[in-house]
Design an enzyme around this catalytic site. Structure first.
Site, short mmCIF file in Angstrom:
data_model
loop_
_atom_site.label_atom_id
_atom_site.label_comp_id
_atom_site.label_asym_id
_atom_site.label_seq_id
_atom_site.Cartn_x
_atom_site.Cartn_y
_atom_site.Cartn_z
N HIS A 61 -3.57 -5.26 1.34
CA HIS A 61 -2.94 -5.59 2.61
C HIS A 61 -3.03 -7.10 2.86
O HIS A 61 -4.07 -7.60 3.28
CB HIS A 61 -3.64 -4.85 3.76
CG HIS A 61 -3.32 -3.40 3.82
ND1 HIS A 61 -2.49 -2.86 4.78
CD2 HIS A 61 -3.70 -2.36 3.03
CE1 HIS A 61 -2.38 -1.55 4.59
NE2 HIS A 61 -3.10 -1.23 3.53
N GLU A 65 -1.85 -8.79 5.21
CA GLU A 65 -1.95 -9.11 6.64
C GLU A 65 -3.38 -8.99 7.15
O GLU A 65 -3.68 -9.45 8.26
CB GLU A 65 -1.02 -8.20 7.45
CG GLU A 65 -1.53 -6.81 7.76
CD GLU A 65 -1.41 -5.81 6.61
OE1 GLU A 65 -1.59 -4.61 6.86
OE2 GLU A 65 -1.13 -6.23 5.47
N CYS A 81 0.84 -1.19 0.00
CA CYS A 81 0.00 0.00 0.00
C CYS A 81 0.88 1.25 0.00
O CYS A 81 1.48 1.58 -1.01
CB CYS A 81 -0.99 -0.03 1.17
SG CYS A 81 -2.36 1.15 0.98
#
Length: 201
Positions: free
Chosen positions: A178, A180, A100
């Site tokens: 993302h 995660e 990002c």
């Protein structure tokens, strides 16, 4: 053991008059699940330079959070650290993954202009790549619709925003989603992230 340097966002806590470096714990879980050991970096360039001189690292992750200062962000110390890390990765030929904001740092490093994009904050997008289409999360206000010769475009969103890039000759890769977080690619993304940070491929 593969040691991966990872950057942190800067949070301003007005009630305490503090600027805090912060990292989502899900990043630790993601790297651990890939067999990687994180080295969490502060947003202080002299300290980061000393760490890089003292500790041999195998890869770098530039995480999300904070806009770049030139686009209204308020963390110049982080911009300084991450720009240095990109140069370090290039000079030492170690793999770097920008996520990002981290991908935006890579794009800015190579003079790719960013623009405000609509519909990319807290949403799910279809990402198109050579592998086909996939659903990925999205949490960014800025993006690019054009690239430069140094950066190969690997994926785009339905509205033409560049969602993944890779440098033609060095071990830099960026993604705008993302991994995660939820809807971040799951096991498929974990496998290529492990391969990238282990071997730069």
């Amino acid at each position: 053991m593969k040691l991966i340097a990872i950057t942190q966002r800067v949070d301003e806590i007005a009630a305490y008059g503090e600027r805090r470096d912060a990292l989502d714990q899900q990043w630790i879980e993601l790297l651990a699940s890939c067999g990687l050991t994180p080295l969490i970096l502060p947003n202080r360039l002299p300290v980061v330079q000393q760490l890089l001189w003292s500790v041999p690292i195998d890869g770098i992750v530039l995480t999300g959070g904070n806009d770049l200062v030139k686009y209204g962000g308020n963390a110049p110390e982080r911009d300084e650290v991450e720009k240095h890390l990109i140069s370090y990765a290039i000079d030492h030929r170690i793999p770097l993954l920008g996520v990002c904001r981290g991908m935006q740092m890579i794009q800015d490093y190579f003079s790719v202009p960013l623009v405000e994009v609509e519909g990319h904050i807290a949403s799910i997008h279809t990402i198109k790549s050579a592998r086909g289409c996939a659903k990925r999360n999205s949490f960014h206000r800025f993006g690019a619709r054009h690239s430069v010769k140094e950066l190969i475009v690997l994926a785009t969103s339905e509205d033409g925003v560049i969602e993944a890039v890779e440098h033609r000759t060095t071990k830099l890769r960026g993604i705008m989603w993302h991994p995660e977080r939820a809807n971040g690619g799951g096991l498929e993304d974990r496998q290529w992230i492990r391969d990238w940070l282990w071997n730069g491929r």
